[in-house]
Each structure stands twice: as structure tokens, then as C-alpha cells.
Design a protein around this motif. Structure first.
Motif, PDB file in Angstrom:
ATOM      1  N   THR A 196       0.806   7.328   0.514  1.00 16.55           N
ATOM      2  CA  THR A 196       0.083   6.274   1.225  1.00 16.55           C
ATOM      3  C   THR A 196      -1.350   6.691   1.497  1.00 16.55           C
ATOM      4  O   THR A 196      -1.744   7.837   1.284  1.00 16.55           O
ATOM      5  CB  THR A 196       0.775   5.940   2.562  1.00 16.55           C
ATOM      6  OG1 THR A 196       0.797   7.132   3.372  1.00 16.55           O
ATOM      7  CG2 THR A 196       2.186   5.429   2.362  1.00 16.55           C
ATOM      8  N   HIS A 222      -3.969   4.527   0.472  1.00 16.31           N
ATOM      9  CA  HIS A 222      -4.743   3.607  -0.349  1.00 16.31           C
ATOM     10  C   HIS A 222      -4.522   2.164   0.108  1.00 16.31           C
ATOM     11  O   HIS A 222      -3.591   1.864   0.852  1.00 16.31           O
ATOM     12  CB  HIS A 222      -4.364   3.761  -1.820  1.00 16.31           C
ATOM     13  CG  HIS A 222      -2.919   3.488  -2.106  1.00 16.31           C
ATOM     14  ND1 HIS A 222      -1.883   4.179  -1.521  1.00 16.31           N
ATOM     15  CD2 HIS A 222      -2.317   2.564  -2.915  1.00 16.31           C
ATOM     16  CE1 HIS A 222      -0.726   3.708  -1.956  1.00 16.31           C
ATOM     17  NE2 HIS A 222      -0.961   2.729  -2.803  1.00 16.31           N
ATOM     18  N   SER A 223      -5.389   1.280  -0.364  1.00  9.17           N
ATOM     19  CA  SER A 223      -5.300  -0.143  -0.043  1.00  9.17           C
ATOM     20  C   SER A 223      -4.792  -0.907  -1.261  1.00  9.17           C
ATOM     21  O   SER A 223      -5.461  -0.970  -2.297  1.00  9.17           O
ATOM     22  CB  SER A 223      -6.682  -0.673   0.367  1.00  9.17           C
ATOM     23  OG  SER A 223      -6.653  -2.074   0.546  1.00  9.17           O
ATOM     24  N   HIS A 224      -3.592  -1.506  -1.137  1.00  6.38           N
ATOM     25  CA  HIS A 224      -2.977  -2.201  -2.272  1.00  6.38           C
ATOM     26  C   HIS A 224      -2.047  -3.271  -1.723  1.00  6.38           C
ATOM     27  O   HIS A 224      -0.865  -3.012  -1.459  1.00  6.38           O
ATOM     28  CB  HIS A 224      -2.224  -1.194  -3.144  1.00  6.38           C
ATOM     29  CG  HIS A 224      -1.546  -1.794  -4.334  1.00  6.38           C
ATOM     30  ND1 HIS A 224      -0.460  -1.228  -4.957  1.00  6.38           N
ATOM     31  CD2 HIS A 224      -1.809  -2.939  -5.032  1.00  6.38           C
ATOM     32  CE1 HIS A 224      -0.074  -1.978  -5.963  1.00  6.38           C
ATOM     33  NE2 HIS A 224      -0.882  -3.029  -6.030  1.00  6.38           N
ATOM     34  N   THR A 225      -2.584  -4.484  -1.544  1.00  6.69           N
ATOM     35  CA  THR A 225      -1.803  -5.562  -0.922  1.00  6.69           C
ATOM     36  C   THR A 225      -1.836  -6.884  -1.685  1.00  6.69           C
ATOM     37  O   THR A 225      -1.022  -7.770  -1.395  1.00  6.69           O
ATOM     38  CB  THR A 225      -2.308  -5.846   0.508  1.00  6.69           C
ATOM     39  OG1 THR A 225      -3.692  -6.237   0.445  1.00  6.69           O
ATOM     40  CG2 THR A 225      -2.173  -4.619   1.401  1.00  6.69           C
ATOM     41  N   SER A 227       0.825  -1.213   0.000  1.00  7.10           N
ATOM     42  CA  SER A 227       0.000   0.000   0.000  1.00  7.10           C
ATOM     43  C   SER A 227       0.860   1.264   0.000  1.00  7.10           C
ATOM     44  O   SER A 227       0.560   2.236   0.704  1.00  7.10           O
ATOM     45  CB  SER A 227      -0.967   0.000   1.192  1.00  7.10           C
ATOM     46  OG  SER A 227      -1.843  -1.098   1.142  1.00  7.10           O
ATOM     47  N   HIS A 228       1.922   1.251  -0.798  1.00  9.32           N
ATOM     48  CA  HIS A 228       2.772   2.413  -0.960  1.00  9.32           C
ATOM     49  C   HIS A 228       3.013   2.680  -2.449  1.00  9.32           C
ATOM     50  O   HIS A 228       3.123   1.749  -3.245  1.00  9.32           O
ATOM     51  CB  HIS A 228       4.149   2.198  -0.309  1.00  9.32           C
ATOM     52  CG  HIS A 228       4.185   2.449   1.160  1.00  9.32           C
ATOM     53  ND1 HIS A 228       3.490   1.675   2.065  1.00  9.32           N
ATOM     54  CD2 HIS A 228       4.846   3.397   1.894  1.00  9.32           C
ATOM     55  CE1 HIS A 228       3.721   2.118   3.291  1.00  9.32           C
ATOM     56  NE2 HIS A 228       4.542   3.161   3.216  1.00  9.32           N
ATOM     57  N   ASP A 276      -7.220   1.824  -6.128  1.00  5.85           N
ATOM     58  CA  ASP A 276      -6.879   0.821  -5.116  1.00  5.85           C
ATOM     59  C   ASP A 276      -7.855  -0.344  -5.085  1.00  5.85           C
ATOM     60  O   ASP A 276      -8.780  -0.434  -5.909  1.00  5.85           O
ATOM     61  CB  ASP A 276      -6.707   1.471  -3.741  1.00  5.85           C
ATOM     62  CG  ASP A 276      -8.018   1.818  -3.029  1.00  5.85           C
ATOM     63  OD1 ASP A 276      -9.113   1.602  -3.602  1.00  5.85           O
ATOM     64  OD2 ASP A 276      -7.943   2.302  -1.880  1.00  5.85           O
ATOM     65  N   GLU A 277      -7.647  -1.243  -4.138  1.00  6.37           N
ATOM     66  CA  GLU A 277      -8.426  -2.481  -4.073  1.00  6.37           C
ATOM     67  C   GLU A 277      -9.824  -2.276  -3.497  1.00  6.37           C
ATOM     68  O   GLU A 277     -10.658  -3.173  -3.568  1.00  6.37           O
ATOM     69  CB  GLU A 277      -7.635  -3.526  -3.277  1.00  6.37           C
ATOM     70  CG  GLU A 277      -6.387  -3.963  -4.031  1.00  6.37           C
ATOM     71  CD  GLU A 277      -5.453  -4.835  -3.213  1.00  6.37           C
ATOM     72  OE1 GLU A 277      -5.809  -5.208  -2.074  1.00  6.37           O
ATOM     73  OE2 GLU A 277      -4.354  -5.155  -3.708  1.00  6.37           O
TER      74      GLU A 277
END
Length: 325
Positions: A228, A230-233, A211-212, A252-253
Motif C-alpha cells: 500500500t 500508492h493511489s489507485h481507485t 489502492s492495494h 499509480d494515479e
């Protein structure tokens, strides 16, 4: 890089939704030049050509036997390349609507494909951890070079002149100078899903699965900025620069499109101290941004010349065109 001049404004008003794809859409790319058209590809194995102004589908290109994961458009818009689960790279004649060449050799999904500036060379990156370079002027179907330094899937590529930049799940961004035969490997430490250089080639933007989004100096590999919120994993998401590189944008997700002010980093670039800390960018309003897709946003791309348009693609099966008004 262009410094910020007042808070940049992201196109956030929905202009049209392109919803012909069946299943997730993995990629959407603007045509070159005035960029009046876009191409999208996804799980339904079809590459679709759209007029984003009218919101109409112009043509469907069907030859893939598996999902389409990547598209690259040539400088003159006469051809494009696509790749995906087929383990081959397809080169298309736009006017004819047919493949002009199919390049086989990868042993896994081909996540990314990119032309060089004049579309004489094509680069492809794969789950098999290799980058293959193809000479489109040659009758040979064999790659002219195979880059095998990555230790895991290659998710993203950029080709510019004699330089190839690759981003891999192994956490490295690798920059190959093909003319000098040199390689520089920058360890990011997290799986890389996109790498976008700035227009002047002095910095590059990297999205990773922690998430970066990070901005690095090309010359030194120094971390300049982090973005940062956002959700991104878990999925491949693409970050990009906004208009005039005054902002950074990433879907993002959670189905949100985030934007950050790209502060002027010229002072940072001139600092001599090796202990200088990177800048933490501030997310632009609205923060958090509204949810605009029902599933993960797989691709975000700003119009190459117009300040007031961008496109997003999502696993919800849609491509959306965004404008200011």
C-alpha cells in the motif's frame, strides 16, 4: 519465488521518453526473448513498435478504429495481438505490418488479450464479462470456448499451459483448469485491474481499485502480502514483479512509480495456522516516490531478463524507459 537478498534497486533514471502517441497510452509490452523492442498502444488507435535503447519508433501498425487497450506478443515475436474499443481481436504479422486475422464476437470493449505459450491459442477478456478462447491453428473464426462466469468486465488475463487466470471488476480472480474442467474463484472484494503469477506459479499478484496490491498463494488462496501507499481507485493500473521477483512495482494515479521489498514468504507458506496474518510490505525508498508522469500511469512492466530496465505508459501520452544509469 525468489526471496529478497538485500533491498532491491528499481531502475529510476529516465533513459528516454517515447512521445509519438496522441492522447493516453494504455499499454506497453516488451518483446519476447532478449526483449530489444517494445510495443505500445493507446487512444490514438495505433500500435507503435519502438527501439527503447535508441528511443526511436520503428513502425506504426494502423487498423484499429477505436482505442487500443491491450497487446500480447507471441513467443517468437513474429506476431502480436491487440484489442480495444473495436470489440474485435486483431492478430498482426509483424514483418508485413498487417493484420492476419480479426476475431469478432465480443459485444463490448476488449480490455485484455493474451497468447498461450506457443501462440496457438489466444484468450480475450471484455466489458461483456466473458473470456473467449480462439484457436489460431483453425480456419474457423468462432471461439473454441467462452467462459461466462464473471459478473462484470474482465480487465486482465494470464494464460499458461492449460490454465487461464482472469481478473474482473466483480472482485474475483478466477482460475480455469481447462484440462480438468475445473474453476476456482478467489474473492478479492475489490475491482481487479491486473493479475500477474510468479514465474514458478506458486503465487499471484493482484492490483485492485482500493489502492492495494496483494500477493496470494495459488494453492490455498491465502493472502500472503499486502502493498500500500500508492493511489489507485479509478483507473486500470498494472502491478508487476521487479527483477528476479525481489520486489513489487506499481505505477499509480498520481504519476508515481512505487516499489516494495518482496520479503521471503517461504516461512509464511509453511505455517499451519489458519489465523496467520498476512505480511505488510515496506515501500522502498524514496517513499513517497517522485512524480514521473503528469497523469495516471496505466502500465508498468519490468524487463523480462535485464535487472536494470523497466517501462511505464501513461495517460499523459508518453512511454518512458527507465534504467539504473
Amino acid at each position: 519465488m525468489s526471496p529478497s537478498r538485500g533491498p532491491p534497486v528499481l531502475p529510476r533514471k529516465l533513459h528516454t521518453t517515447l512521445a509519438t502517441h496522441r492522447g493516453p497510452v494504455h499499454v506497453v509490452r516488451y518483446a519476447k526473448g532478449s526483449a530489444k523492442y517494445i510495443l505500445s498502444g493507446g487512444q490514438d488507435r495505433i500500435v507503435r513498435l519502438w527501439n527503447p535503447d535508441l528511443g526511436t519508433e520503428i513502425k506504426a501498425f494502423e487498423a484499429h478504429g477505436y482505442e487500443v487497450l491491450s497487446i500480447s506478443v507471441s513467443h517468437d515475436n513474429a506476431k502480436f495481438a491487440s484489442s480495444g474499443g473495436d470489440r474485435s481481436v486483431f492478430v498482426w504479422d509483424v514483418a508485413a505490418g498487417l493484420t492476419s486475422r480479426r476475431l469478432a464476437g465480443h459485444t463490448g470493449k476488449v480490455f485484455t488479450v493474451e497468447f498461450n505459450v506457443d501462440a496457438t491459442v489466444l484468450a480475450s477478456g471484455s466489458y461483456d464479462a466473458t473470456v473467449r478462447l480462439w484457436d489460431l491453428r483453425s480456419q474457423s473464426r468462432a471461439p473454441i470456448q467462452i467462459l461466462e462466469e464473471a459478473k462484470d468486465a474482465v480487465q486482465t488475463l494470464h494464460v499458461d499451459g492449460t490454465t487461464v487466470i482472469s481478473g474482473s471488476v466483480d472482485g474475483y480472480v478466477r482460475t480455469y483448469d481447462l484440462r480438468k474442467g475445473e474453476l476456482r474463484a478467489d474473492f478479492i472484494g475489490q475491482p481487479v485491474t491486473s493479475v500477474i503469477p510468479s514465474a514458478d506459479g506458486t503465487t499471484f499478484l493482484v492490483a485492485t481499485l482500493d489502492s492495494h496490491v496483494r500477493l496470494f498463494d495459488v494453492g490455498t488462496g491465502k493472502l500472503l502480502n499486502t502493498f500500500t501507499g500508492h493511489s489507485h481507485t479509478s483507473y486500470r493500473c498494472r502491478a508487476c514483479f521487479g527483477h528476479a521477483e525481489a520486489s513489487v512495482v506499481c505505477g499509480d494515479e498520481d504519476g508515481r512509480v512505487w516499489a516494495w521489498d518482496l520479503v521471503d514468504v517461504s516461512d509464511f507458506l509453511t505455517r499451519k495456522s489458519s489465523r496467520a496474518t498476512p505480511l505488510q510490505a515496506t515501500a522502498l525508498q524514496p517513499n513517497p516516490p517522485p512524480k514521473v508522469h503528469n497523469k495516471v500511469i496505466t502500465w508498468t512492466e519490468h524487463h523480462p531478463t535485464q535487472p536494470d530496465e523497466m517501462v511505464t505508459a501513461s495517460a499523459d501520452g508518453t512511454v518512458k524507459v527507465w534504467r539504473h544509469t
